[in-house]
Design an enzyme around this catalytic site. Structure first.
Site, PDB file in Angstrom:
ATOM      1  N   CYS A  57       3.200   8.406   1.572  1.00 29.21           N
ATOM      2  CA  CYS A  57       3.608   7.444   2.597  1.00 29.21           C
ATOM      3  C   CYS A  57       3.831   6.114   1.894  1.00 29.21           C
ATOM      4  CB  CYS A  57       2.521   7.330   3.660  1.00 29.21           C
ATOM      5  SG  CYS A  57       2.870   6.106   4.948  1.00 29.21           S
ATOM      6  N   CYS A  96       3.560  -5.620  16.340  1.00 27.80           N
ATOM      7  CA  CYS A  96       2.859  -4.701  17.248  1.00 27.80           C
ATOM      8  C   CYS A  96       1.369  -5.044  17.253  1.00 27.80           C
ATOM      9  CB  CYS A  96       3.079  -3.258  16.821  1.00 27.80           C
ATOM     10  SG  CYS A  96       4.818  -2.749  16.864  1.00 27.80           S
ATOM     11  N   CYS A 149       4.895  -7.022   7.909  1.00 25.47           N
ATOM     12  CA  CYS A 149       5.850  -6.520   8.895  1.00 25.47           C
ATOM     13  C   CYS A 149       6.122  -7.614   9.921  1.00 25.47           C
ATOM     14  CB  CYS A 149       5.302  -5.273   9.596  1.00 25.47           C
ATOM     15  SG  CYS A 149       6.459  -4.507  10.757  1.00 25.47           S
ATOM     16  N   GLU A 160       0.825  -1.204   0.000  1.00 26.51           N
ATOM     17  CA  GLU A 160       0.000   0.000   0.000  1.00 26.51           C
ATOM     18  C   GLU A 160       0.857   1.251   0.000  1.00 26.51           C
ATOM     19  OE1 GLU A 160      -2.201  -0.304   3.595  1.00 26.51           O
ATOM     20  OE2 GLU A 160      -3.298  -2.098   3.007  1.00 26.51           O
ATOM     21  N   CYS A 193      -1.432  -2.853  15.370  1.00 29.18           N
ATOM     22  CA  CYS A 193      -1.166  -2.498  13.977  1.00 29.18           C
ATOM     23  C   CYS A 193      -1.637  -3.617  13.055  1.00 29.18           C
ATOM     24  CB  CYS A 193       0.340  -2.255  13.792  1.00 29.18           C
ATOM     25  SG  CYS A 193       0.848  -2.029  12.079  1.00 29.18           S
ATOM     26  N   CYS A 247      -2.162   1.640   8.123  1.00 28.76           N
ATOM     27  CA  CYS A 247      -1.316   0.787   7.303  1.00 28.76           C
ATOM     28  C   CYS A 247      -1.723  -0.679   7.442  1.00 28.76           C
ATOM     29  CB  CYS A 247       0.135   1.048   7.652  1.00 28.76           C
ATOM     30  SG  CYS A 247       1.075  -0.181   8.410  1.00 28.76           S
TER      31      CYS A 247
END
Length: 367
Positions: free
Chosen positions: A120, A131, A127, A107, A134, A359
């Site tokens: 961005c 976290c 990832c 994205e 997220c 995100c």
């Protein structure tokens, strides 16, 4: 809070074909020569890509027709295909979902303001930092993006802004705050920064001071970045001033504690002369207590002095998540207390809630 493991090394799979933006200027000349063309063609190809934002062979009329097809096929292969794009804020915010050659989804978001336009970008597909609040972190890490896949997100954003770069109204800022931990994909991220900032036609010519690289706190990589000779802004996603809570919110804190992260951030600030940005997502009844605001201000003032600014970020909750943004009253009090401790602090403008701009949300929905 998070059951996923930390992943620092991405799977070695799905890397795209070689692209002009993967290569340094010297490597471009070598690649062109290996194709039987004069080194001059590397400069011409770079001018089309970085200055004219074009990868379309028929427009490259300064290159002989016989050479165009080979050069474009070998050095400008298509890397990202737009799956869909959604916008809000009267068109001021737009989010694109891209599919790479291997089906990987990433994205990017373009945000337009009165005085600047910012893209961005993602540095990884997924990832590995896990976290719990997220969407990307909870989806796991698929692979690193190549330098060119990162660069292509910037080119697409520039093309969307009247085919050009530079303020006002055109693309002026790049933030590595999309999917992924940029410093876990260190070499490709730094190479992408150089492509973004190198003068035209070697790169897009965006000022280094207009580029922000974020990290959850990979201490060795922060210190390494300080030695790259770059003047980009370092943004540290802190989210808690105390190790007890940060161990839960940002699992990498079990490897490098708050004090170590801030010590590395101070090293970066001292080496570059750049103020460090501290990102702090305000989560209702989790990290927004007045005493944590006092502690945050105290810790940052002691570690970074005047070389710090806090971005308080209203959490953009993901569907089905137990996490929620702090009430406005708690947000205002938090900011007031941080400022009272002698640390600059503002609330970041939140964009794109209605288009799943946090995100990882759009990619998760498509999967």
């Amino acid at each position: 809070m998070s059951s996923l493991p930390l992943v620092f090394s991405a799977p070695r799979r799905g890397q795209p074909p070689r692209h002009l933006a993967d290569l340094s200027p010297e490597q471009r000349a070598e690649a062109v020569a290996a194709l039987g063309e004069r080194p001059l063609r590397a400069k011409q190809l770079s001018r089309h890509y970085f200055a004219r934002l074009s990868a379309d062979a028929p427009t490259m009329t300064d290159i002989p027709r016989s050479a165009r097809a080979v050069l474009v096929t070998e050095l400008l292969p298509p890397l990202l295909t737009e799956v869909r794009s959604v916008s809000c804020d009267n068109g001021a915010t737009s989010k694109s979902l891209w599919r790479a050659h291997d089906g990987t989804l990433v994205e990017s978001v373009v945000m337009r303001y009165a005085d600047r336009t910012t893209v961005c970008v993602s540095s990884q597909a997924g990832c590995g930092m896990a976290c719990p609040f997220c969407a990307t972190g909870q989806g796991g890490l698929r692979r690193n993006l190549s330098t060119a896949e990162i660069t292509e997100q910037v080119r697409a954003a520039a093309m969307a802004r009247d085919g050009g770069l530079g303020p006002p109204g055109r693309l002026s800022n790049v933030v590595f705050m999309g999917m992924g931990e940029p410093l876990a994909n260190y070499r490709r991220t730094v190479d992408a920064v150089r492509r973004i900032c190198d003068p035209v036609p070697l790169g897009f010519g965006i000022s280094q001071r207009s580029v922000t690289v974020s990290t959850v706190g990979l201490v060795p990589a922060i210190r390494r970045l300080a030695g790259e000779g770059l003047s980009v802004t370092l943004a540290v996603s802190l989210h808690a001033p105390d190790d007890e809570l940060r161990d839960e919110l940002v699992p990498v804190n079990t490897r490098w504690k708050v004090a170590e992260v801030l010590d590395a951030a101070r090293y970066y600030a001292d080496r570059t002369g750049r103020r460090v940005s501290i990102e702090y997502a305000l989560i209702r009844d989790v990290n927004d207590q007045p005493w944590r605001a006092d502690l945050l201000g105290s810790v940052l003032r002691r570690a970074l002095g005047p070389l710090v600014h806090v971005n308080a970020i209203p959490l953009n909750p993901t569907p089905g998540s137990k996490w929620d943004a702090s009430p406005k009253r708690a947000e205002r009090e938090f900011v007031r207390r941080v400022i009272a401790a002698g640390v600059s602090c503002t609330v970041r403008d939140t964009r794109g809630r209605e288009i799943a701009a946090a995100c990882g949300q759009l990619a998760a929905a498509d999967r």
